[in-house]
Write a protein that holds these residues in place. Structure first.
Motif, mmCIF file in Angstrom:
data_model
loop_
_atom_site.group_PDB
_atom_site.id
_atom_site.type_symbol
_atom_site.label_atom_id
_atom_site.label_comp_id
_atom_site.label_asym_id
_atom_site.label_seq_id
_atom_site.Cartn_x
_atom_site.Cartn_y
_atom_site.Cartn_z
ATOM 1 N N ARG A 21 0.813 -1.222 0.000
ATOM 2 C CA ARG A 21 0.000 0.000 0.000
ATOM 3 C C ARG A 21 0.847 1.274 0.000
ATOM 4 O O ARG A 21 0.314 2.377 -0.180
ATOM 5 C CB ARG A 21 -0.961 0.019 1.181
ATOM 6 N N ASP A 22 2.155 1.127 0.212
ATOM 7 C CA ASP A 22 3.051 2.285 0.116
ATOM 8 C C ASP A 22 3.340 2.645 -1.339
ATOM 9 O O ASP A 22 3.958 3.678 -1.611
ATOM 10 C CB ASP A 22 4.381 2.021 0.830
ATOM 11 N N SER A 23 2.929 1.792 -2.265
ATOM 12 C CA SER A 23 3.191 2.045 -3.684
ATOM 13 C C SER A 23 2.495 3.338 -4.105
ATOM 14 O O SER A 23 1.288 3.500 -3.938
ATOM 15 C CB SER A 23 2.677 0.883 -4.538
ATOM 16 N N ALA A 24 3.280 4.254 -4.612
ATOM 17 C CA ALA A 24 2.780 5.589 -4.970
ATOM 18 C C ALA A 24 3.938 6.366 -5.582
ATOM 19 O O ALA A 24 5.071 5.865 -5.659
ATOM 20 C CB ALA A 24 2.261 6.330 -3.738
ATOM 21 N N VAL A 25 3.649 7.580 -5.998
ATOM 22 C CA VAL A 25 4.712 8.505 -6.391
ATOM 23 C C VAL A 25 5.003 9.416 -5.200
ATOM 24 O O VAL A 25 4.081 9.989 -4.616
ATOM 25 C CB VAL A 25 4.305 9.336 -7.620
ATOM 26 N N TYR A 26 6.262 9.523 -4.854
ATOM 27 C CA TYR A 26 6.681 10.378 -3.742
ATOM 28 C C TYR A 26 7.386 11.595 -4.323
ATOM 29 O O TYR A 26 8.317 11.471 -5.109
ATOM 30 C CB TYR A 26 7.578 9.598 -2.778
ATOM 31 N N ILE A 27 6.929 12.745 -3.916
ATOM 32 C CA ILE A 27 7.400 13.999 -4.505
ATOM 33 C C ILE A 27 8.039 14.870 -3.435
ATOM 34 O O ILE A 27 7.492 15.027 -2.338
ATOM 35 C CB ILE A 27 6.234 14.784 -5.153
ATOM 36 N N CYS A 28 9.184 15.406 -3.777
ATOM 37 C CA CYS A 28 9.864 16.381 -2.932
ATOM 38 C C CYS A 28 9.586 17.771 -3.516
ATOM 39 O O CYS A 28 9.671 17.967 -4.731
ATOM 40 C CB CYS A 28 11.363 16.075 -2.959
ATOM 41 N N ALA A 29 9.221 18.697 -2.684
ATOM 42 C CA ALA A 29 8.981 20.072 -3.152
ATOM 43 C C ALA A 29 9.585 21.034 -2.138
ATOM 44 O O ALA A 29 9.441 20.833 -0.938
ATOM 45 C CB ALA A 29 7.490 20.341 -3.327
ATOM 46 N N VAL A 30 10.238 22.073 -2.636
ATOM 47 C CA VAL A 30 10.859 23.024 -1.729
ATOM 48 C C VAL A 30 10.195 24.373 -1.856
ATOM 49 O O VAL A 30 9.743 24.779 -2.925
ATOM 50 C CB VAL A 30 12.382 23.155 -1.990
ATOM 51 N N ARG A 31 10.151 25.055 -0.743
ATOM 52 C CA ARG A 31 9.631 26.410 -0.717
ATOM 53 C C ARG A 31 10.827 27.346 -0.579
ATOM 54 O O ARG A 31 11.593 27.242 0.358
ATOM 55 C CB ARG A 31 8.680 26.577 0.447
ATOM 56 N N MET A 32 10.962 28.217 -1.561
ATOM 57 C CA MET A 32 12.139 29.074 -1.597
ATOM 58 C C MET A 32 12.108 30.108 -0.483
ATOM 59 O O MET A 32 11.050 30.509 -0.021
ATOM 60 C CB MET A 32 12.237 29.759 -2.960
ATOM 61 N N ASP A 33 13.295 30.551 -0.100
ATOM 62 C CA ASP A 33 13.427 31.636 0.872
ATOM 63 C C ASP A 33 12.637 32.856 0.438
ATOM 64 O O ASP A 33 11.999 33.530 1.229
ATOM 65 C CB ASP A 33 14.905 32.066 0.977
ATOM 66 N N SER A 34 12.706 33.140 -0.864
ATOM 67 C CA SER A 34 12.248 34.446 -1.336
ATOM 68 C C SER A 34 10.755 34.528 -1.568
ATOM 69 O O SER A 34 10.207 35.617 -1.662
ATOM 70 C CB SER A 34 12.984 34.810 -2.624
ATOM 71 N N ASN A 35 10.081 33.406 -1.716
ATOM 72 C CA ASN A 35 8.641 33.480 -1.911
ATOM 73 C C ASN A 35 7.988 32.187 -1.470
ATOM 74 O O ASN A 35 8.622 31.301 -0.933
ATOM 75 C CB ASN A 35 8.296 33.819 -3.382
ATOM 76 N N TYR A 36 6.708 32.118 -1.698
ATOM 77 C CA TYR A 36 5.888 31.042 -1.176
ATOM 78 C C TYR A 36 5.734 29.887 -2.157
ATOM 79 O O TYR A 36 5.142 28.891 -1.861
ATOM 80 C CB TYR A 36 4.480 31.623 -0.898
ATOM 81 N N GLN A 37 6.224 30.082 -3.391
ATOM 82 C CA GLN A 37 5.965 29.052 -4.391
ATOM 83 C C GLN A 37 6.720 27.772 -4.062
ATOM 84 O O GLN A 37 7.806 27.797 -3.498
ATOM 85 C CB GLN A 37 6.412 29.538 -5.771
ATOM 86 N N LEU A 38 6.117 26.664 -4.419
ATOM 87 C CA LEU A 38 6.791 25.382 -4.284
ATOM 88 C C LEU A 38 7.463 25.033 -5.598
ATOM 89 O O LEU A 38 6.872 25.170 -6.662
ATOM 90 C CB LEU A 38 5.788 24.282 -3.921
#
Lengths: 115, 109
Positions: free
Chosen positions: B80-97
């Protein structure tokens, strides 16, 4: 408590038609984000609202795309004259505020198919 | 070069194995997210990190700010752990991922 909800879950439309996608954020979350995810790709930022105003709409691909959040809660993403390339999953997320380390909570997405 | 890179792109393992997914980034960040996406499903946030380590059940996430690197570990993996795992970062300068391309994990029974 209720999470982020999006309606409809699926939308099939014909090229050239107008569509509206709705996002209900978590109650009390002032920040709301729209993303688009095409098949096999990561999500792409579209627009960010802080309260009622669009703080950043730089990700909207062109002027056929527009989003509103008139009361600072529910948001509607509007796409005019849809094209086949608009087919994607449209994701909405909300967070407590746009600044700081606020975790984004995602809705289930709306899968848009333009025929 | 992408600002957020994940490895491996695909990972197949047997049930019970210890899983590690890596994320490296090249920008200054205020936070890093690990998210899970099931086929046809929405995205679920697993962790948000700005330093150190977090644990939730069989999932562990670590981040090394100096090395600009994070890892997601799954202990005693299950199908059940089968999935896509995504890393996303939030930059210092703004809120966008800024999103990584994802790691497709398949756990075989």
């Amino acid at each position: 408590g209720a999470g982020v909800s999006q309606t409809p879950s699926n939308k099939v439309t014909e090229k050239g038609k107008y569509v509206e996608l709705r996002c209900d954020p978590i109650s009390g979350h002032t920040a709301l984000y729209w993303y688009r995810q095409s098949l096999g790709q990561g999500p792409e930022f579209l627009i960010y609202f802080q309260g009622t105003g669009a703080a950043d709409d730089s990700g909207l691909p062109n002027d056929r795309f527009f989003a509103v959040r008139p009361e600072g809660s529910v948001s509607t993403l509007k796409i005019q004259r849809t094209e086949r390339g608009d087919s994607a999953v449209y994701l909405c997320a909300s967070s407590r505020a746009g600044t700081g380390y606020n975790e984004q909570f995602f809705g289930p997405g709306t899968r848009l198919t333009v025929l | 070069k992408n600002e957020v890179e994940q490895s491996p792109q695909n990972l197949t393992a047997q049930e019970g194995e210890f899983i590690t997914i890596n994320c490296s980034y090249s920008v200054g960040i205020s936070a890093l997210h690990w998210l899970q996406q099931h086929p046809g499903g929405g995205i679920v946030s697993l962790f948000m990190l700005s330093s150190g380590k977090k644990k939730h059940g069989r999932l562990i996430a670590t981040i090394n700010i100096q090395e600009k690197h994070s890892s997601l570990h799954i202990t005693a993996s299950h199908p059940r752990d089968s999935a896509v795992y995504i890393c996303a970062v939030r930059m210092d300068s703004n809120y966008q991922l800024i999103w990584g391309a994802g790691t497709k994990l398949i756990i075989k029974p």
